[in-house]
Design an enzyme around this catalytic site. Structure first.
Site, PDB file in Angstrom:
ATOM      1  N   LYS A 113       0.858  -1.192   0.000  1.00 54.28           N
ATOM      2  CA  LYS A 113       0.000   0.000   0.000  1.00 54.28           C
ATOM      3  C   LYS A 113       0.882   1.225   0.000  1.00 54.28           C
ATOM      4  CE  LYS A 113      -4.495   0.871   0.071  1.00 54.28           C
ATOM      5  NZ  LYS A 113      -5.590   0.041  -0.429  1.00 54.28           N
TER       6      LYS A 113
HETATM    7  P1  NAD Z   1     -13.041   7.612  -3.017  1.00 52.12           P
HETATM    8  O1  NAD Z   1     -12.023   8.649  -2.729  1.00 52.12           O
HETATM    9  O2  NAD Z   1     -13.489   7.393  -4.416  1.00 52.12           O
HETATM   10  O3  NAD Z   1     -14.353   7.870  -2.131  1.00 52.12           O
HETATM   11  C1  NAD Z   1     -14.345   8.007  -0.749  1.00 52.12           C
HETATM   12  C2  NAD Z   1     -15.731   8.451  -0.324  1.00 52.12           C
HETATM   13  O4  NAD Z   1     -15.804   8.458   1.106  1.00 52.12           O
HETATM   14  C3  NAD Z   1     -16.070   9.863  -0.778  1.00 52.12           C
HETATM   15  O5  NAD Z   1     -17.450   9.911  -1.102  1.00 52.12           O
HETATM   16  C4  NAD Z   1     -15.803  10.701   0.461  1.00 52.12           C
HETATM   17  O6  NAD Z   1     -16.526  11.908   0.479  1.00 52.12           O
HETATM   18  C5  NAD Z   1     -16.293   9.735   1.523  1.00 52.12           C
HETATM   19  N1  NAD Z   1     -15.808  10.012   2.869  1.00 52.12           N
HETATM   20  C6  NAD Z   1     -14.575  10.350   3.268  1.00 52.12           C
HETATM   21  N2  NAD Z   1     -14.564  10.535   4.601  1.00 52.12           N
HETATM   22  C7  NAD Z   1     -15.823  10.263   5.032  1.00 52.12           C
HETATM   23  C8  NAD Z   1     -16.443  10.279   6.296  1.00 52.12           C
HETATM   24  N3  NAD Z   1     -15.763  10.583   7.388  1.00 52.12           N
HETATM   25  N4  NAD Z   1     -17.760   9.946   6.369  1.00 52.12           N
HETATM   26  C9  NAD Z   1     -18.456   9.637   5.245  1.00 52.12           C
HETATM   27  N5  NAD Z   1     -17.915   9.610   4.043  1.00 52.12           N
HETATM   28  C10 NAD Z   1     -16.623   9.927   3.932  1.00 52.12           C
HETATM   29  O7  NAD Z   1     -12.449   6.257  -2.386  1.00 52.12           O
HETATM   30  P2  NAD Z   1     -12.812   4.765  -2.764  1.00 52.12           P
HETATM   31  O8  NAD Z   1     -11.838   4.308  -3.769  1.00 52.12           O
HETATM   32  O9  NAD Z   1     -14.271   4.642  -3.007  1.00 52.12           O
HETATM   33  O10 NAD Z   1     -12.435   4.025  -1.393  1.00 52.12           O
HETATM   34  C11 NAD Z   1     -13.349   3.921  -0.298  1.00 52.12           C
HETATM   35  C12 NAD Z   1     -12.912   2.772   0.593  1.00 52.12           C
HETATM   36  O11 NAD Z   1     -12.865   1.565  -0.183  1.00 52.12           O
HETATM   37  C13 NAD Z   1     -11.518   2.905   1.198  1.00 52.12           C
HETATM   38  O12 NAD Z   1     -11.508   2.276   2.459  1.00 52.12           O
HETATM   39  C14 NAD Z   1     -10.646   2.111   0.246  1.00 52.12           C
HETATM   40  O13 NAD Z   1      -9.437   1.656   0.847  1.00 52.12           O
HETATM   41  C15 NAD Z   1     -11.589   0.975  -0.071  1.00 52.12           C
HETATM   42  N6  NAD Z   1     -11.265   0.239  -1.291  1.00 52.12           N
HETATM   43  C16 NAD Z   1     -11.179   0.882  -2.504  1.00 52.12           C
HETATM   44  C17 NAD Z   1     -10.900   0.140  -3.645  1.00 52.12           C
HETATM   45  C18 NAD Z   1     -10.853   0.758  -5.017  1.00 52.12           C
HETATM   46  O14 NAD Z   1     -10.740   0.001  -5.997  1.00 52.12           O
HETATM   47  N7  NAD Z   1     -10.984   2.065  -5.164  1.00 52.12           N
HETATM   48  C19 NAD Z   1     -10.684  -1.239  -3.546  1.00 52.12           C
HETATM   49  C20 NAD Z   1     -10.810  -1.868  -2.309  1.00 52.12           C
HETATM   50  C21 NAD Z   1     -11.101  -1.098  -1.195  1.00 52.12           C
END
Ligand code: NAD
Length: 423
Positions: A113
């Site tokens: 990561k």
């Molecule tokens: P992103 O940046 O696209 O979206 C994050 C979202 O969370 C946004 O809508 C943001 O406004 C919201 N957010 C941030 N802080 C917040 C809070 N305190 N309360 C409510 N909402 C909040 O990110 P993403 O890629 O969707 O990732 C989200 C989660 O999924 C993370 O934990 C990430 O590690 C995990 N994840 C992502 C992927 C991927 O392919 N992008 C894969 C596996 C896991």
């Protein structure tokens, strides 16, 4: 929000949480203590401090990390996060979870990561590009098509990946498509990658609901976080007949017990930058969102959202973890005792890394698949992995998180044992 006490900060250290989860899984297994110690430590950790030229002519220093937890099953794989609260322990935990995730879906990768301490909204697009290219250069001693392959995470996206791919390609003197995944399709990305994590979350939710005899039609769903993972999961859950009653982003949450029009929320997000811009719903706090009356809760924002403080009030019967590390070990215990069924992050959100693997396979083979082929293969992997984990949970009479970790630890420990300890 109350100021966290020293104890809650310590309890909610994601790396300590990851170690606690690992210890629980190890208690079911007969892994030699020396090998167990190998699994507990990241193999490599790189901290970089680097300057970026800002638009106003000044120079600003940034700090970033890249951690390799394990390379024993193949090149390491894991996203890059841009967030002002990124720290080394968070990156360590996320890297360890990547190792388990790749092992659960049985793809030949280890876990890694990366992250940069930055609020990207404070930078112009050009500043963000320069910061990304310099960070990529700093971590280029670790990343590579056959070594370590980054992907998007919170606040990074296909454009970020394109800049990293281009930077490494410029260093090498030729295009290195497979150095990152989650790229735009025009530069070696895969069909279906943008949607893959949310789509995988939907498959995991469908399998779990089926196991629980919970019909999807009319089932009330709440989604925390409306970014890449949350928005796609919400849209697909609605597509399969669920009623999405609440969603949130970092600015706030909205609720409508009659159901939200998810496409309407997406439109409001595009025009106003917030889910709160959607009119046909009641604004509520992010804290209240998690305890809304619903059947399925999908946390898809950040770590440590479901804690000992709110676990008793959660009304969902099924939690499908789109985010990494959204539930603390204490909350996990409370929810397990209450009979809430939890599909853990390392299984539920593994669709992203699965299609990243498909992208990498396409890149190194210079042969690209149709979206239908990608989605079909993703569905097969998610269903098989869910059932592999469920079987272990039933055999060991334990929860799905521990069962998923048991499966992962067995696979990683076996690889370690077969390879032996060098020299
Ligand atoms: P992103 O940046 O696209 O979206 C994050 C979202 O969370 C946004 O809508 C943001 O406004 C919201 N957010 C941030 N802080 C917040 C809070 N305190 N309360 C409510 N909402 C909040 O990110 P993403 O890629 O969707 O990732 C989200 C989660 O999924 C993370 O934990 C990430 O590690 C995990 N994840 C992502 C992927 C991927 O392919 N992008 C894969 C596996 C896991």
């Amino acid at each position: 929000m109350s100021t966290p006490t020293a104890t809650t900060v310590k309890q909610n250290n994601p790396y300590q949480n990851a170690l606690q989860q690992l210890d629980k899984a190890l208690s079911f297994l007969d892994v030699e203590p020396g090998l167990a110690d190998v699994l507990k430590k990241p193999q490599r950790e790189l901290t970089v401090h680097f300057p970026v030229a800002m638009d106003n002519g000044s120079t600003r220093m940034f700090t970033g990390y890249r951690v390799h937890h394990s390379l024993v099953r193949g090149p390491s794989k894991g996203g890059i996060r841009y967030h002002h609260q990124v720290d080394l322990d968070e990156v360590r935990a996320l890297a360890m979870w990547m190792t388990w995730k790749c092992a659960i879906v049985n793809i030949p990768y280890g876990g890694a990561k990366g992250g940069v301490v930055v609020d990207p909204r404070q930078l112009s697009l050009r500043e963000l590009e320069r910061m990304t290219r310099r960070y990529a250069t700093e971590i280029s001693i670790l990343i590579g098509e056959e070594e370590d392959i980054p992907a998007p995470d919170v606040n990074t996206n296909p454009q970020t990946m394109a800049w990293i791919m281009d930077t490494i390609s410029m260093h090498e003197g030729h295009s290195v498509l497979g150095v990152v995944t989650g790229k735009p399709v025009d530069v070696g990305g895969s069909q279906g990658r943008v949607e893959a994590t949310g789509r995988g979350v939907m498959y995991a939710a469908r399998e779990a609901a089926h196991h629980m005899d919970m019909p999807l039609a009319g089932t009330r769903v709440v989604v925390q976080g409306f970014g890449n993972v949350g928005s796609v999961a919400a849209r697909l859950m609605a597509h399969y007949g669920c009623k999405v009653v609440g969603v949130s982003d970092q600015y706030g949450a909205i609720y409508n017990p009659r159901g939200l029009d998810v496409n309407g929320v997406l439109d409001a997000l595009k025009t106003t930058g917030k889910v709160g811009g959607y009119q046909d719903a009641q604004p509520i706090s992010n804290t209240d969102l998690l305890t809304l009356p619903c059947d399925i809760l999908i946390p898809a924002a950040l770590e440590n959202q479901i804690t000992a403080e709110n676990a008793e009030q959660i009304q969902a019967r099924l939690i499908v973890e789109g985010a990494n590390g959204p539930t603390t070990p204490e909350a996990d215990d409370i929810l397990n005792k209450r009979g809430v069924f939890i599909v853990p992050d390392i299984l539920a959100n593994a669709g992203g890394v699965t299609v990243s693997y498909f992208e990498w396979v396409q890149d190194i083979g210079f042969f690209f698949w149709s979206e239908e082929e990608v989605n079909d293969r993703l569905r097969a992997v998610m269903i098989r992995s869910f059932n592999d984990v469920l079987k272990i949970a039933q055999e060991k009479s334990t929860d799905l998180r521990t069962a998923a970790l048991i499966l992962a630890v067995l696979r990683v420990a076996k690889a370690l044992e077969i390879r032996g300890i060098y020299p």
